[in-house]
Design a protein around this motif. Structure first.
Motif, PDB file in Angstrom:
ATOM      1  N   LEU A  45       5.627  -8.485  -0.200  1.00  0.00           N
ATOM      2  CA  LEU A  45       4.659  -7.498   0.273  1.00  0.00           C
ATOM      3  C   LEU A  45       5.290  -6.702   1.402  1.00  0.00           C
ATOM      4  O   LEU A  45       5.718  -7.272   2.413  1.00  0.00           O
ATOM      5  N   LEU A  46       5.385  -5.397   1.212  1.00  0.00           N
ATOM      6  CA  LEU A  46       5.813  -4.501   2.279  1.00  0.00           C
ATOM      7  C   LEU A  46       4.554  -4.031   2.983  1.00  0.00           C
ATOM      8  O   LEU A  46       3.590  -3.623   2.331  1.00  0.00           O
ATOM      9  N   SER A  47       4.544  -4.083   4.309  1.00  0.00           N
ATOM     10  CA  SER A  47       3.337  -3.710   5.042  1.00  0.00           C
ATOM     11  C   SER A  47       3.691  -2.936   6.307  1.00  0.00           C
ATOM     12  O   SER A  47       4.828  -2.978   6.782  1.00  0.00           O
ATOM     13  N   ALA A  48       2.696  -2.232   6.801  1.00  0.00           N
ATOM     14  CA  ALA A  48       2.833  -1.458   8.038  1.00  0.00           C
ATOM     15  C   ALA A  48       1.433  -1.293   8.630  1.00  0.00           C
ATOM     16  O   ALA A  48       0.439  -1.344   7.899  1.00  0.00           O
ATOM     17  N   PRO A  49       1.352  -1.067   9.933  1.00  0.00           N
ATOM     18  CA  PRO A  49       0.047  -0.826  10.548  1.00  0.00           C
ATOM     19  C   PRO A  49      -0.622   0.418   9.952  1.00  0.00           C
ATOM     20  O   PRO A  49       0.056   1.349   9.499  1.00  0.00           O
TER      21      PRO A  49
ATOM     22  N   THR B 193       7.498  -2.872   7.638  1.00  0.00           N
ATOM     23  CA  THR B 193       8.430  -1.763   7.444  1.00  0.00           C
ATOM     24  C   THR B 193       8.445  -0.791   8.621  1.00  0.00           C
ATOM     25  O   THR B 193       8.747   0.378   8.446  1.00  0.00           O
ATOM     26  N   THR B 194       8.176  -1.297   9.797  1.00  0.00           N
ATOM     27  CA  THR B 194       8.198  -0.449  10.992  1.00  0.00           C
ATOM     28  C   THR B 194       9.563  -0.453  11.672  1.00  0.00           C
ATOM     29  O   THR B 194       9.764   0.268  12.646  1.00  0.00           O
ATOM     30  N   VAL B 195      10.480  -1.238  11.147  1.00  0.00           N
ATOM     31  CA  VAL B 195      11.852  -1.251  11.662  1.00  0.00           C
ATOM     32  C   VAL B 195      12.671  -0.285  10.810  1.00  0.00           C
ATOM     33  O   VAL B 195      12.211   0.173   9.764  1.00  0.00           O
ATOM     34  N   PRO B 196      13.902   0.040  11.214  1.00  0.00           N
ATOM     35  CA  PRO B 196      14.721   0.948  10.406  1.00  0.00           C
ATOM     36  C   PRO B 196      14.884   0.442   8.967  1.00  0.00           C
ATOM     37  O   PRO B 196      14.939  -0.761   8.709  1.00  0.00           O
ATOM     38  N   LEU B 197      14.980   1.392   8.036  1.00  0.00           N
ATOM     39  CA  LEU B 197      15.062   1.081   6.611  1.00  0.00           C
ATOM     40  C   LEU B 197      16.166   0.071   6.301  1.00  0.00           C
ATOM     41  O   LEU B 197      15.969  -0.858   5.514  1.00  0.00           O
ATOM     42  N   ASN B 198      17.331   0.247   6.911  1.00  0.00           N
ATOM     43  CA  ASN B 198      18.445  -0.671   6.660  1.00  0.00           C
ATOM     44  C   ASN B 198      18.064  -2.109   7.000  1.00  0.00           C
ATOM     45  O   ASN B 198      18.426  -3.047   6.274  1.00  0.00           O
ATOM     46  N   GLU B 199      17.304  -2.307   8.061  1.00  0.00           N
ATOM     47  CA  GLU B 199      16.852  -3.648   8.438  1.00  0.00           C
ATOM     48  C   GLU B 199      15.852  -4.195   7.424  1.00  0.00           C
ATOM     49  O   GLU B 199      15.880  -5.384   7.097  1.00  0.00           O
ATOM     50  N   VAL B 200      14.964  -3.331   6.933  1.00  0.00           N
ATOM     51  CA  VAL B 200      13.999  -3.759   5.914  1.00  0.00           C
ATOM     52  C   VAL B 200      14.740  -4.237   4.673  1.00  0.00           C
ATOM     53  O   VAL B 200      14.462  -5.312   4.130  1.00  0.00           O
ATOM     54  N   VAL B 201      15.696  -3.436   4.215  1.00  0.00           N
ATOM     55  CA  VAL B 201      16.457  -3.777   3.010  1.00  0.00           C
ATOM     56  C   VAL B 201      17.240  -5.069   3.225  1.00  0.00           C
ATOM     57  O   VAL B 201      17.236  -5.964   2.360  1.00  0.00           O
ATOM     58  N   ASN B 202      17.896  -5.216   4.353  1.00  0.00           N
ATOM     59  CA  ASN B 202      18.640  -6.447   4.637  1.00  0.00           C
ATOM     60  C   ASN B 202      17.714  -7.664   4.648  1.00  0.00           C
ATOM     61  O   ASN B 202      18.075  -8.729   4.140  1.00  0.00           O
ATOM     62  N   THR B 203      16.532  -7.510   5.199  1.00  0.00           N
ATOM     63  CA  THR B 203      15.557  -8.605   5.221  1.00  0.00           C
ATOM     64  C   THR B 203      15.119  -8.975   3.817  1.00  0.00           C
ATOM     65  O   THR B 203      15.073 -10.156   3.464  1.00  0.00           O
ATOM     66  N   VAL B 204      14.812  -7.984   3.006  1.00  0.00           N
ATOM     67  CA  VAL B 204      14.416  -8.247   1.617  1.00  0.00           C
ATOM     68  C   VAL B 204      15.528  -8.989   0.887  1.00  0.00           C
ATOM     69  O   VAL B 204      15.286 -10.008   0.215  1.00  0.00           O
ATOM     70  N   LEU B 205      16.744  -8.520   1.005  1.00  0.00           N
ATOM     71  CA  LEU B 205      17.878  -9.161   0.322  1.00  0.00           C
ATOM     72  C   LEU B 205      18.056 -10.606   0.778  1.00  0.00           C
ATOM     73  O   LEU B 205      18.318 -11.492  -0.034  1.00  0.00           O
ATOM     74  N   ARG B 206      17.902 -10.831   2.071  1.00  0.00           N
ATOM     75  CA  ARG B 206      18.034 -12.200   2.598  1.00  0.00           C
ATOM     76  C   ARG B 206      16.919 -13.091   2.066  1.00  0.00           C
ATOM     77  O   ARG B 206      17.168 -14.223   1.628  1.00  0.00           O
TER      78      ARG B 206
ATOM     79  N   MET C 249       0.822  -1.200   0.000  1.00  0.00           N
ATOM     80  CA  MET C 249       0.000   0.000   0.000  1.00  0.00           C
ATOM     81  C   MET C 249       0.864   1.262   0.000  1.00  0.00           C
ATOM     82  O   MET C 249       2.043   1.222   0.356  1.00  0.00           O
ATOM     83  N   SER C 250       0.254   2.371  -0.374  1.00  0.00           N
ATOM     84  CA  SER C 250       0.929   3.667  -0.296  1.00  0.00           C
ATOM     85  C   SER C 250       1.359   3.916   1.139  1.00  0.00           C
ATOM     86  O   SER C 250       0.588   3.692   2.077  1.00  0.00           O
ATOM     87  N   GLY C 251       2.595   4.339   1.295  1.00  0.00           N
ATOM     88  CA  GLY C 251       3.107   4.642   2.625  1.00  0.00           C
ATOM     89  C   GLY C 251       3.856   3.501   3.285  1.00  0.00           C
ATOM     90  O   GLY C 251       4.362   3.662   4.394  1.00  0.00           O
ATOM     91  N   THR C 252       3.961   2.356   2.617  1.00  0.00           N
ATOM     92  CA  THR C 252       4.688   1.240   3.232  1.00  0.00           C
ATOM     93  C   THR C 252       6.190   1.367   3.091  1.00  0.00           C
ATOM     94  O   THR C 252       6.930   0.650   3.752  1.00  0.00           O
ATOM     95  N   GLY C 253       6.649   2.244   2.196  1.00  0.00           N
ATOM     96  CA  GLY C 253       8.080   2.455   2.061  1.00  0.00           C
ATOM     97  C   GLY C 253       8.694   1.861   0.811  1.00  0.00           C
ATOM     98  O   GLY C 253       9.912   1.706   0.733  1.00  0.00           O
ATOM     99  N   LYS C 254       7.874   1.553  -0.181  1.00  0.00           N
ATOM    100  CA  LYS C 254       8.400   0.970  -1.427  1.00  0.00           C
ATOM    101  C   LYS C 254       9.471   1.862  -2.047  1.00  0.00           C
ATOM    102  O   LYS C 254      10.538   1.381  -2.425  1.00  0.00           O
ATOM    103  N   SER C 255       9.189   3.140  -2.167  1.00  0.00           N
ATOM    104  CA  SER C 255      10.144   4.062  -2.793  1.00  0.00           C
ATOM    105  C   SER C 255      11.428   4.164  -1.983  1.00  0.00           C
ATOM    106  O   SER C 255      12.525   4.191  -2.552  1.00  0.00           O
ATOM    107  N   ALA C 256      11.317   4.212  -0.680  1.00  0.00           N
ATOM    108  CA  ALA C 256      12.511   4.290   0.167  1.00  0.00           C
ATOM    109  C   ALA C 256      13.359   3.026   0.034  1.00  0.00           C
ATOM    110  O   ALA C 256      14.598   3.103  -0.043  1.00  0.00           O
ATOM    111  N   VAL C 257      12.716   1.868  -0.034  1.00  0.00           N
ATOM    112  CA  VAL C 257      13.449   0.613  -0.185  1.00  0.00           C
ATOM    113  C   VAL C 257      14.155   0.585  -1.540  1.00  0.00           C
ATOM    114  O   VAL C 257      15.317   0.192  -1.637  1.00  0.00           O
ATOM    115  N   VAL C 258      13.460   1.023  -2.593  1.00  0.00           N
ATOM    116  CA  VAL C 258      14.076   1.051  -3.926  1.00  0.00           C
ATOM    117  C   VAL C 258      15.290   1.982  -3.943  1.00  0.00           C
ATOM    118  O   VAL C 258      16.344   1.633  -4.502  1.00  0.00           O
TER     119      VAL C 258
END
Length: 152
Positions: free
Chosen positions: A84-88, A135-148, A9-18
């Motif tokens: 799927l990137l998600s947030a509350p 995506t409620t954790v720091p961006l670096n953690e989100v990216v590391n999780t996606v890569l893993r 959804m909008s606001g989950t951080g897709k653009s920031a992750v990219v």
């Protein structure tokens, strides 16, 4: 080439992750940046020919594509992973109100659309996703999780 769809959804951080993936040297495309066409009702869809060409181009080990459009389902089979990137809901509302990089979601009717999409679209995305990342954790953690998760 491994193809990964980052959706949500909008606001989950897709653009920031990219942006973070691109900064690490990955080929990462935000489909909001010229890959969509606007519809009369204010929504947008992927430019199918352009997305088809993007997915057919073999010029990287991994391609990350971020977006959430109605017609993306046509391309799901071409992705090796759907994340799927998600947030509350409260987090989404706060991010939409405070973000400076994209005005979508600030107008009351746009916010209502996002809230409706969380109820109706997000469950559909959850069913087709191979992975879900909060995506409620720091961006670096989100990216590391996606890569893993996608073994990139």
């Amino acid at each position: 080439m491994k193809r990964v769809l980052l959706t949500g959804m909008s606001g989950t951080g897709k653009s920031a992750v990219v942006r973070a993936l691109a900064a690490r040297g990955y080929k990462a495309i935000d489909t909001d940046d010229g890959w969509c066409q606007a519809l009369a009702d204010g929504r947008q869809i992927w430019r199918e020919e352009a997305i088809g060409e993007l997915l057919a181009t073999e010029d990287a080990d991994v391609l990350f594509v971020a977006g959430c459009e109605e017609n993306q389902v046509q391309f799901h089979a071409q992705f090796d992973h759907i994340v799927l990137l998600s947030a509350p809901l409260e987090t989404l509302v706060e991010r939409l109100a405070n973000r400076a990089s994209n005005p979508f979601g600030k107008a009351p009717e746009e916010l209502r659309r996002v809230l409706d999409d969380v109820e109706t679209v997000e469950p559909l995305l959850r069913r087709v996703a191979d992975h879900e990342v909060r995506t409620t954790v720091p961006l670096n953690e989100v990216v590391n999780t996606v890569l893993r998760l996608v073994d990139a």
